[in-house]
Scaffold this active site. Sequence first.
Site, PDB file in Angstrom:
ATOM      1  N   HIS A  88      -3.855   2.610   8.708  1.00 56.57           N
ATOM      2  CA  HIS A  88      -5.176   1.754   8.177  1.00 56.57           C
ATOM      3  C   HIS A  88      -5.352   0.365   8.790  1.00 56.57           C
ATOM      4  O   HIS A  88      -4.396  -0.313   9.126  1.00 56.57           O
ATOM      5  CB  HIS A  88      -4.946   1.200   6.497  1.00 56.57           C
ATOM      6  CG  HIS A  88      -5.888   0.238   6.149  1.00 56.57           C
ATOM      7  ND1 HIS A  88      -7.173   0.445   6.256  1.00 56.57           N
ATOM      8  CD2 HIS A  88      -5.796  -0.947   5.686  1.00 56.57           C
ATOM      9  CE1 HIS A  88      -7.921  -0.717   5.657  1.00 56.57           C
ATOM     10  NE2 HIS A  88      -6.892  -1.445   5.468  1.00 56.57           N
TER      11      HIS A  88
ATOM     12  N   GLU B 245       0.895  -1.054  -0.058  1.00 58.21           N
ATOM     13  CA  GLU B 245      -0.008   0.130   0.081  1.00 58.21           C
ATOM     14  C   GLU B 245       0.789   1.160  -0.035  1.00 58.21           C
ATOM     15  O   GLU B 245       0.260   2.366   0.175  1.00 58.21           O
ATOM     16  CB  GLU B 245      -0.985   0.225   1.370  1.00 58.21           C
ATOM     17  CG  GLU B 245      -1.760  -1.122   1.325  1.00 58.21           C
ATOM     18  CD  GLU B 245      -3.008  -0.978   0.321  1.00 58.21           C
ATOM     19  OE1 GLU B 245      -3.192   0.389  -0.227  1.00 58.21           O
ATOM     20  OE2 GLU B 245      -3.867  -1.934   0.198  1.00 58.21           O
TER      21      GLU B 245
HETATM   22 ZN   LIG Z   1      -7.338  -3.408   5.013  1.00 55.97          ZN
END
Ligand SMILES: [Zn+2]
Length: 269
Positions: free
Chosen positions: A141, A118
């Site tokens: 997150h 990410e």
């Molecule tokens: Zn996730």
Amino acid sequence: MNILIQHPALQAEIDKVAEVAGYLWQKGWAERNGGNITINVTDYIDDVLRTLPALTEPRPIGKTLPHLAGCWFYCKGTGRRMRDLARDPMANGSIIRILPGCDSYEIVADAPVAPTSELPSHLAVHDYLLAKGSPYRASLHTHPIELVALTHSKKWLEKDAATKMLWSMIPETRAFCPRGLGIVPYLMPSSVELAEATIRTLNQDYDVVMWEKHGVFAVETDILNAFDQVDVLNKAAQIYIAARNMGFEPDGMTDAQMRELSQAFGLPK
Ligand SMILES: [Zn+2]
């Protein structure tokens, strides 16, 4: 090599990451390798660190992020577990520096742990924060159970419907999460579209955004504050659910009580 030993201020920031990673695991929000943390640590980088050799060849970010010129980040490693990161953050994450051109990076310390997949999305958020002059340096997150459960009902996906309900459960929710909860409709995890929608929603004056049927993305000055925002909101969701489990719809604080609170605390909304 452990670069933190000679750099107590940087060590303190990484210690916060490890502390939060432990909380995420204990709360059941970080199954397997779920969740991500990236921290802009540029303020803690001195001339000694700047001379450190790279541990890897330059790697492309996949986009050009001009506001990240000269920036350094701590990033959770790809496929790594929060519960392992809590014990040993530098073996389950790494410190990277952005290279001139702002479209590639190299890993600097302590080991060549590849950052989260990410990374491009997280870096795009950090680029956005720097572009608007924000003091926020941490992004988180995670998968908070009760908040994710809420997003399985269309009712709570309407703009600010969940925010209003969560704020009305106990006064502290509004005081400590004063911008509420932005909503991002379901999009494919790791997609460019999800990253863009997240930035668009943060830009509508939210610090925490909810990804439908997935999790939250929060930004704050440091990772403890980012965690606190999510924790406060999820606590409110738990109170709502507790009331429903007792067999009634909770009344919530009245609009007048909410307005009074907002004025007393000088809140932004
Ligand atoms: Zn996730």
